[in-house]
Design an enzyme around this catalytic site. Structure first.
Site, PDB file in Angstrom:
ATOM      1  N   ASN A  10      12.318  40.589  -8.255  1.00 32.46           N
ATOM      2  CA  ASN A  10      10.895  40.799  -7.963  1.00 32.46           C
ATOM      3  C   ASN A  10      10.677  40.492  -6.481  1.00 32.46           C
ATOM      4  O   ASN A  10      10.634  39.336  -6.081  1.00 32.46           O
ATOM      5  CB  ASN A  10      10.066  39.856  -8.852  1.00 32.46           C
ATOM      6  CG  ASN A  10       8.595  39.862  -8.485  1.00 32.46           C
ATOM      7  OD1 ASN A  10       8.118  40.729  -7.759  1.00 32.46           O
ATOM      8  ND2 ASN A  10       7.864  38.864  -8.994  1.00 32.46           N
ATOM      9  N   LYS A  12       8.100  40.861  -4.734  1.00 26.58           N
ATOM     10  CA  LYS A  12       6.716  40.443  -4.415  1.00 26.58           C
ATOM     11  C   LYS A  12       6.230  41.213  -3.187  1.00 26.58           C
ATOM     12  O   LYS A  12       6.668  42.348  -2.955  1.00 26.58           O
ATOM     13  CB  LYS A  12       6.642  38.923  -4.231  1.00 26.58           C
ATOM     14  CG  LYS A  12       7.275  38.192  -5.427  1.00 26.58           C
ATOM     15  CD  LYS A  12       6.932  36.744  -5.511  1.00 26.58           C
ATOM     16  CE  LYS A  12       7.595  36.136  -6.739  1.00 26.58           C
ATOM     17  NZ  LYS A  12       7.238  34.753  -6.978  1.00 26.58           N
ATOM     18  N   HIS A 102       2.293  39.126 -14.272  1.00 30.27           N
ATOM     19  CA  HIS A 102       2.952  38.059 -13.509  1.00 30.27           C
ATOM     20  C   HIS A 102       1.949  36.927 -13.275  1.00 30.27           C
ATOM     21  O   HIS A 102       0.756  37.164 -13.099  1.00 30.27           O
ATOM     22  CB  HIS A 102       3.477  38.601 -12.176  1.00 30.27           C
ATOM     23  CG  HIS A 102       4.363  37.619 -11.475  1.00 30.27           C
ATOM     24  ND1 HIS A 102       3.857  36.589 -10.713  1.00 30.27           N
ATOM     25  CD2 HIS A 102       5.714  37.479 -11.461  1.00 30.27           C
ATOM     26  CE1 HIS A 102       4.870  35.870 -10.264  1.00 30.27           C
ATOM     27  NE2 HIS A 102       6.006  36.384 -10.692  1.00 30.27           N
ATOM     28  N   GLU A 104       1.241  35.271 -10.797  1.00 28.98           N
ATOM     29  CA  GLU A 104       0.446  35.406  -9.561  1.00 28.98           C
ATOM     30  C   GLU A 104      -0.720  36.376  -9.780  1.00 28.98           C
ATOM     31  O   GLU A 104      -1.784  36.207  -9.192  1.00 28.98           O
ATOM     32  CB  GLU A 104       1.364  35.851  -8.404  1.00 28.98           C
ATOM     33  CG  GLU A 104       2.266  34.689  -7.965  1.00 28.98           C
ATOM     34  CD  GLU A 104       3.637  35.088  -7.437  1.00 28.98           C
ATOM     35  OE1 GLU A 104       3.837  36.251  -7.052  1.00 28.98           O
ATOM     36  OE2 GLU A 104       4.528  34.217  -7.422  1.00 28.98           O
ATOM     37  N   GLU A 174       8.296  32.751 -17.587  1.00 26.60           N
ATOM     38  CA  GLU A 174       8.337  32.147 -16.261  1.00 26.60           C
ATOM     39  C   GLU A 174       7.404  30.939 -16.218  1.00 26.60           C
ATOM     40  O   GLU A 174       6.186  31.102 -16.069  1.00 26.60           O
ATOM     41  CB  GLU A 174       7.880  33.158 -15.208  1.00 26.60           C
ATOM     42  CG  GLU A 174       8.767  34.367 -15.094  1.00 26.60           C
ATOM     43  CD  GLU A 174       8.656  35.020 -13.725  1.00 26.60           C
ATOM     44  OE1 GLU A 174       9.679  35.129 -13.044  1.00 26.60           O
ATOM     45  OE2 GLU A 174       7.536  35.392 -13.326  1.00 26.60           O
ATOM     46  N   GLY A 180       9.051  29.780  -7.294  1.00 25.33           N
ATOM     47  CA  GLY A 180       9.011  29.602  -5.841  1.00 25.33           C
ATOM     48  C   GLY A 180       9.017  28.149  -5.400  1.00 25.33           C
ATOM     49  O   GLY A 180       8.762  27.843  -4.244  1.00 25.33           O
ATOM     50  N   SER A 220      12.790  30.171  -9.783  1.00 25.09           N
ATOM     51  CA  SER A 220      13.821  29.539  -8.952  1.00 25.09           C
ATOM     52  C   SER A 220      15.246  29.809  -9.430  1.00 25.09           C
ATOM     53  O   SER A 220      16.123  28.945  -9.316  1.00 25.09           O
ATOM     54  CB  SER A 220      13.553  28.028  -8.821  1.00 25.09           C
ATOM     55  OG  SER A 220      12.316  27.812  -8.153  1.00 25.09           O
TER      56      SER A 220
END
Ligand code: PGA
Length: 261
Positions: A10, A12, A102, A104, A174, A180, A220
């Site tokens: 991904n 991003k 996702h 985010e 996730e 991250g 991660s």
């Protein structure tokens, strides 16, 4: 039933289309060097909309063993939705995968399970595979409520999807606190939730769906931890952010199976 592991990068909101072409070429070289064997894992690049056409051109032109897809999609088919991209547009670009929900998007764009469910259905209708994301925030993990929280999300995002379609889709677990941050979930943490998701799918959608659905871990993931995570029985792949922007690192992740074969 054998499920081919899916290692998806991904990207991003990183790389313009020229940089994207460079990374795909670099990745192709690295994979060729080490003789990537597609029967043991499937690699996909989940790129910004503006990169899809360039990535498609390199992958098709050089017949690279890579699939690609998008990071989001509209829940509408067409019309006055300025700034949106439809599933039909992505299918026309031969995307294999579309990530929906996702964390985010959930956090910064207020996406609900209902909206994510609607987007997943559009992806399926257009003939592509959704990678549907679920995962708990740190407070929920600290309270020990991760399994019930993720199963409630799973219920919402899969509502009304026929069992034979559930068998073919991808769910990415996730944990938000691991994205991250460098703080990876332990293999046992990943297995706990991925196993619970598969049991839920078995209960509600039946054996074929549970045996077919691929469940990824994300948060991660690096070349250093992917092998232990992939050794878990209910983990069928990884959704990789930061580490997917480095060709050599991502190539090692894609070839995690080398460590066990
Ligand atoms: P990360 O991101 O690997 O950089 O933690 C994972 C993701 O958000 O999909």
């Amino acid at each position: 039933m054998a499920r081919t592991p899916l290692l998806a990068g991904n990207w991003k909101m990183n790389l313009n289309h020229i940089e994207a072409t460079g990374l795909v070429e670099q990745l192709a070289w690295t994979l060729k060097d080490v003789k990537y064997e597609r029967e043991f894992s499937e690699a996909a690049l989940i790129v910004p909309f503006t990169n899809i056409r360039s990535v498609q051109t390199v992958i098709e032109g050089d017949r690279l063993p890579l699939r690609y897809g998008a990071q989001d999609v509209s829940a509408h088919d067409a019309g006055a939705f300025t700034g949106e991209i439809s599933a039909g547009m992505l299918a026309k670009l031969k995307c294999s995968y579309v990530v929906v929900g996702h964390s985010e998007r959930r956090e910064y764009h207020d996406e609900s399970n209902e909206l994510i469910n609607a987007k997943a259905k559009k992806v399926i209708e257009a003939g592509m595979t959704p990678i549907i994301c679920v995962g708990e925030v740190l407070e929920i993990r600290k309270a020990g409520d991760q399994v019930s929280h993720v199963l409630a999300q799973t219920k919402g995002v899969l509502a009304g999807i026929p069992s034979e379609q559930v068998a073919k889709l991808v769910i990415a677990y996730e944990p938000v606190w691991a994205i991250g941050t460098g703080e990876v979930a332990t293999p046992a943490d990943a297995q706990e939730v991925c196993g619970a998701i598969r049991s839920y799918v078995r209960e509600v959608f039946g054996d074929e769906a549970a045996d077919g659905v691929r469940i990824q871990y994300g948060g991660s993931v690096t070349a250093a931890n992917v092998v232990d995570i992939m050794a878990q029985p209910d983990v069928d792949g990884a959704l990789v952010g930061g580490a997917s922007l480095k060709a050599e690192e991502f190539a090692k992740i894609v070839m995690f199976y080398r460590a066990v074969r």
